[in-house]
Design an enzyme around this catalytic site. Structure first.
Site, PDB file in Angstrom:
ATOM      1  CB  CYS A  46     -66.917  57.195 114.755  1.00 35.04           C
ATOM      2  SG  CYS A  46     -66.171  58.627 115.524  1.00 35.04           S
ATOM      3  CB  THR A  47     -71.243  54.072 113.932  1.00 33.16           C
ATOM      4  OG1 THR A  47     -70.755  53.870 115.257  1.00 33.16           O
ATOM      5  CG2 THR A  47     -71.908  52.798 113.427  1.00 33.16           C
TER       6      THR A  47
END
Ligand code: BEZ
Length: 210
Positions: A46-47
């Site tokens: 997600c980062t």
């Protein structure tokens, strides 16, 4: 549970975000929109995804498209994580992240797939046209980060085919040949596509991108 399908009106909602409260329709205005969920803050894939979306700001702006992310984490978590994204992905997150702690929006849009994970959202993507209809829905599992070049490609196709009587073939990219919609007769095609067209089969007619 959600029964949303392509062509349906995207439901409006109000939500808390990392940039304050928003009304979805007001946020979109007359733009195209991408609403996308990710499983959780402070997770590696997600980062990289949110960092990538931030770096594509100009590409989305060029396509008159506003982006809005979502997870079931709270606003304070989002704000702390955004600092990490900015630091590690060398960017500035420039779009709001919905804090969907009560899963109101996730449920409305069917972003929780209980047999995959009963609490976290999967990687859903909705592309929404200026008339607020849903034009694209894609779902990826938590293990697989999305290809945002593909999303830009689809938006190019959606925007082209919304206004011209064409469709885009497999692996099409901006500037390449397109196919003429089956509903267009050869007579009409001569007027609509003055650059000409190739009739490979009566149902397969290619023309330069109008
Ligand atoms: C990730 O973003 O890296 C991730 C999130 C949830 C489950 C697995 C991976």
């Amino acid at each position: 549970m959600s029964n949303l399908r392509l062509g349906d009106k995207a439901p409006n909602f109000q939500a808390a975000t990392s940039e304050g409260p928003i009304d979805f329709y007001e946020y979109l205005g007359d733009s195209w929109g991408i609403l996308f969920s990710h499983p959780a803050d402070y997770t590696p894939v997600c980062t990289t995804e949110l960092g990538t979306v931030a770096k594509y700001k100009d590409a989305f702006q060029k396509r008159n498209t506003k982006v809005l992310a979502l997870s079931v984490d709270g606003t304070e978590s989002h704000k702390g994580w955004i600092r990490d994204i900015n630091e590690t992905q060398n960017t500035e997150v420039n779009f709001p992240i919905i804090a969907d702690e009560d899963r109101k929006v996730s449920d409305m849009y069917g972003m929780i797939h209980p047999n995959a994970d009963d609490t976290l959202t999967v990687r859903s993507v909705f592309v929404i046209a200026p008339d607020k209809t849903i034009k694209l829905m894609i779902t990826y599992p938590a293990s697989t980060g999305r290809n945002f070049d593909e999303l830009l490609r689809v938006i190019d196709s959606l925007q082209l085919t919304a206004y011209k009587k064409v469709a885009t073939p497999a692996n099409w990219k901006q500037g390449e040949e397109v196919v003429i919609s089956p509903s267009v007769s050869n007579e009409e095609a001569k007027t609509l596509f003055p650059k000409g067209f190739k009739e490979v089969k009566p149902y397969l007619r290619l023309t330069p991108q109008p």
